[in-house]
Design a protein around this motif. Sequence first.
Motif, PDB file in Angstrom:
ATOM      1  N   SER A 128      36.263  38.785  50.148  1.00  7.54           N
ATOM      2  CA  SER A 128      36.764  40.071  49.682  1.00  7.54           C
ATOM      3  C   SER A 128      37.531  39.910  48.376  1.00  7.54           C
ATOM      4  N   VAL A 129      37.296  40.836  47.456  1.00  2.11           N
ATOM      5  CA  VAL A 129      38.017  40.838  46.193  1.00  2.11           C
ATOM      6  C   VAL A 129      39.405  41.451  46.391  1.00  2.11           C
ATOM      7  N   ASP A 130      40.245  41.304  45.385  1.00  4.75           N
ATOM      8  CA  ASP A 130      41.578  41.899  45.412  1.00  4.75           C
ATOM      9  C   ASP A 130      41.496  43.296  44.785  1.00  4.75           C
ATOM     10  N   TYR A 131      41.555  44.305  45.626  1.00  3.83           N
ATOM     11  CA  TYR A 131      41.398  45.677  45.140  1.00  3.83           C
ATOM     12  C   TYR A 131      42.656  46.220  44.478  1.00  3.83           C
ATOM     13  N   THR A 132      43.732  45.455  44.470  1.00  2.00           N
ATOM     14  CA  THR A 132      44.945  45.916  43.797  1.00  2.00           C
ATOM     15  C   THR A 132      44.874  45.685  42.293  1.00  2.00           C
ATOM     16  N   GLY A 133      43.961  44.814  41.869  1.00  2.00           N
ATOM     17  CA  GLY A 133      43.860  44.479  40.459  1.00  2.00           C
ATOM     18  C   GLY A 133      44.829  43.410  40.014  1.00  2.00           C
ATOM     19  N   LYS A 134      45.602  42.873  40.921  1.00  2.00           N
ATOM     20  CA  LYS A 134      46.587  41.852  40.575  1.00  2.00           C
ATOM     21  C   LYS A 134      45.938  40.490  40.343  1.00  2.00           C
ATOM     22  N   SER A 135      44.780  40.265  40.976  1.00  2.00           N
ATOM     23  CA  SER A 135      44.104  38.984  40.860  1.00  2.00           C
ATOM     24  C   SER A 135      42.655  39.225  40.450  1.00  2.00           C
ATOM     25  N   GLY A 136      42.454  39.410  39.141  1.00  2.00           N
ATOM     26  CA  GLY A 136      41.116  39.748  38.659  1.00  2.00           C
ATOM     27  C   GLY A 136      40.832  41.218  38.862  1.00  2.00           C
ATOM     28  N   CYS A 137      39.591  41.603  38.652  1.00  2.00           N
ATOM     29  CA  CYS A 137      39.154  42.986  38.871  1.00  2.00           C
ATOM     30  C   CYS A 137      40.042  43.987  38.133  1.00  2.00           C
ATOM     31  N   SER A 138      39.902  44.015  36.827  1.00  2.79           N
ATOM     32  CA  SER A 138      40.725  44.908  36.018  1.00  2.79           C
ATOM     33  C   SER A 138      40.474  46.382  36.327  1.00  2.79           C
ATOM     34  N   ASN A 139      39.315  46.679  36.911  1.00  2.00           N
ATOM     35  CA  ASN A 139      39.035  48.068  37.329  1.00  2.00           C
ATOM     36  C   ASN A 139      39.337  48.283  38.806  1.00  2.00           C
ATOM     37  N   LYS A 140      40.115  47.370  39.383  1.00  2.00           N
ATOM     38  CA  LYS A 140      40.432  47.372  40.811  1.00  2.00           C
ATOM     39  C   LYS A 140      39.173  47.358  41.676  1.00  2.00           C
ATOM     40  N   CYS A 141      38.123  46.803  41.098  1.00  2.00           N
ATOM     41  CA  CYS A 141      36.847  46.616  41.805  1.00  2.00           C
ATOM     42  C   CYS A 141      36.361  47.920  42.455  1.00  2.00           C
ATOM     43  N   ALA A 142      36.439  48.980  41.699  1.00  2.00           N
ATOM     44  CA  ALA A 142      36.018  50.287  42.215  1.00  2.00           C
ATOM     45  C   ALA A 142      34.527  50.338  42.495  1.00  2.00           C
ATOM     46  N   ASN A 143      33.750  49.413  41.919  1.00  2.00           N
ATOM     47  CA  ASN A 143      32.305  49.380  42.128  1.00  2.00           C
ATOM     48  C   ASN A 143      31.879  48.224  43.034  1.00  2.00           C
ATOM     49  N   VAL A 144      32.830  47.720  43.832  1.00  2.00           N
ATOM     50  CA  VAL A 144      32.540  46.579  44.719  1.00  2.00           C
ATOM     51  C   VAL A 144      32.734  46.976  46.180  1.00  2.00           C
ATOM     52  N   TYR A 145      31.731  46.632  46.994  1.00  2.00           N
ATOM     53  CA  TYR A 145      31.841  46.751  48.454  1.00  2.00           C
ATOM     54  C   TYR A 145      31.987  45.345  49.012  1.00  2.00           C
ATOM     55  N   SER A 146      33.100  45.086  49.680  1.00  2.00           N
ATOM     56  CA  SER A 146      33.337  43.781  50.297  1.00  2.00           C
ATOM     57  C   SER A 146      33.324  43.914  51.803  1.00  2.00           C
ATOM     58  N   VAL A 147      32.627  42.998  52.480  1.00  2.00           N
ATOM     59  CA  VAL A 147      32.650  42.995  53.942  1.00  2.00           C
ATOM     60  C   VAL A 147      32.900  41.566  54.432  1.00  2.00           C
ATOM     61  N   THR A 148      33.874  41.433  55.281  1.00  2.00           N
ATOM     62  CA  THR A 148      34.160  40.156  55.908  1.00  2.00           C
ATOM     63  C   THR A 148      33.843  40.258  57.396  1.00  2.00           C
ATOM     64  N   THR A 310      27.161  57.081  51.196  1.00  2.00           N
ATOM     65  CA  THR A 310      28.382  57.029  52.008  1.00  2.00           C
ATOM     66  C   THR A 310      29.032  55.653  52.044  1.00  2.00           C
ATOM     67  N   LEU A 311      28.484  54.686  51.309  1.00  2.00           N
ATOM     68  CA  LEU A 311      29.067  53.343  51.334  1.00  2.00           C
ATOM     69  C   LEU A 311      30.421  53.367  50.627  1.00  2.00           C
ATOM     70  N   ALA A 312      31.426  52.805  51.267  1.00  2.00           N
ATOM     71  CA  ALA A 312      32.801  52.871  50.767  1.00  2.00           C
ATOM     72  C   ALA A 312      33.058  51.750  49.768  1.00  2.00           C
ATOM     73  N   TYR A 313      32.901  52.046  48.495  1.00  2.00           N
ATOM     74  CA  TYR A 313      33.257  51.098  47.443  1.00  2.00           C
ATOM     75  C   TYR A 313      34.757  51.190  47.171  1.00  2.00           C
ATOM     76  N   GLY A 314      35.299  50.102  46.626  1.00  2.00           N
ATOM     77  CA  GLY A 314      36.700  50.127  46.227  1.00  2.00           C
ATOM     78  C   GLY A 314      37.686  49.806  47.317  1.00  2.00           C
ATOM     79  N   LYS A 315      37.210  49.385  48.490  1.00  2.00           N
ATOM     80  CA  LYS A 315      38.116  48.969  49.553  1.00  2.00           C
ATOM     81  C   LYS A 315      37.375  48.010  50.483  1.00  2.00           C
ATOM     82  N   PRO A 316      38.089  47.133  51.168  1.00  2.00           N
ATOM     83  CA  PRO A 316      37.435  46.121  52.000  1.00  2.00           C
ATOM     84  C   PRO A 316      37.010  46.674  53.355  1.00  2.00           C
ATOM     85  N   ALA A 317      36.029  46.011  53.940  1.00  2.46           N
ATOM     86  CA  ALA A 317      35.593  46.316  55.301  1.00  2.46           C
ATOM     87  C   ALA A 317      35.548  45.014  56.082  1.00  2.46           C
TER      88      ALA A 317
END
Length: 364
Positions: A128-148, A310-317
């Motif tokens: 999972s990426v860091d959606y806060t933008g504190k560690s990479g992802c300058s756009n807060k990974c708004a176009n990323v779907y992460s699933v763990t 309906t896929l939730a981008y921008g937050k982890p799953a």
Amino acid sequence: MNKIRILGGVAALSLTLAACGASTDTDSAGSGNSGKPRIKFVINGNLGDRSFFDSAYAGLKKTEKDLGYSLKVVELGSDRTKWASGFEDAAAGDDYDVLAAGTVDTVDLVSKLAPEYPDKKFWLFDGSVDYTGKSGCSNKCANVYSVTFKQNEAAYLAGFLADRLVAGKSLPGSSGNGKVGVIGGVKIPVIEDFVVGFKAGFEAAGGNPSSGVLVQYVGGDNPFGDPAKGKQIASAMYGQGAELVWPVAGSSGLGVFESAVAAKRYAFGVDSDQYKTLTDADQRQTVVTSILKNAGNALYLAAKANKAGTLAYGKPAAVGLAEDGVGYVENANFDKLVPAAVRAELGAQAAKVKSGAVKVPSAF
């Protein structure tokens, strides 16, 4: 609980590709201008592990048949020094709508690339990426779907079953010494999550994980792609009295089944139904069950939601037993080697984990 049936016949497709040898760039849909939604699966390794990446590939192949996607596969091999440039080249191409990647080793790469290509989508599984933008992802990974995956839940069931089998002298040739082994690829949190869950299940069944669970890591430059090292470690564990060994080490684990045959002992598979994916008949008979991390199922469901918008981008799953994200295999060999009473106990434990009645510890 789902027990391998989600992927069904598509598992064979991954083996067909693997049998052709590792390629660097394959396009299973022909032209990238078909008008279909396009997935590019970039693998930090190779297909043919008969485990994690093959499971993911099988799920993505199913999106072609069922959902109308096209799929392109890029295999970067085991040389880690080439992964960054390989991902950069793959992301720079205009032959995809979604770039899919897996494992914690690709988190930083996806975090860097996603903001550079905001018109593309990125799927990251088993990390999972860091959606806060504190560690990479300058756009807060708004176009990323992460699933763990809650691999600790499935590992708990593996540990519970392992103790029941060895304590009850259920396996043919059992010595009853109560020892089992777990082989990890490398000591990182996601692998430790397997180990922690396994030990908790082993203890819940009445075993002593301190003396009964042998743990070792493949390590080295290729921890998830060294079957010879996996075989060496497994042979040592069987020599120390382990009655079954569970590899959590990608294709390094393939060596465990060779060792199990030689030692006339048993093993658990991981990530895919390795009773099905192993081609050697003798090795297949050593596989009591496989503990699943349903990467293919998770990706298939992501593709389905993506198509529906309906896929939730921008937050982890995160998915576990309750979501059929992890599980275990029941098949003819399982029924033959696991007594009915133990099968019933294992099912009851699974139900308790799914309901939350049993809280499984985690390495995270």
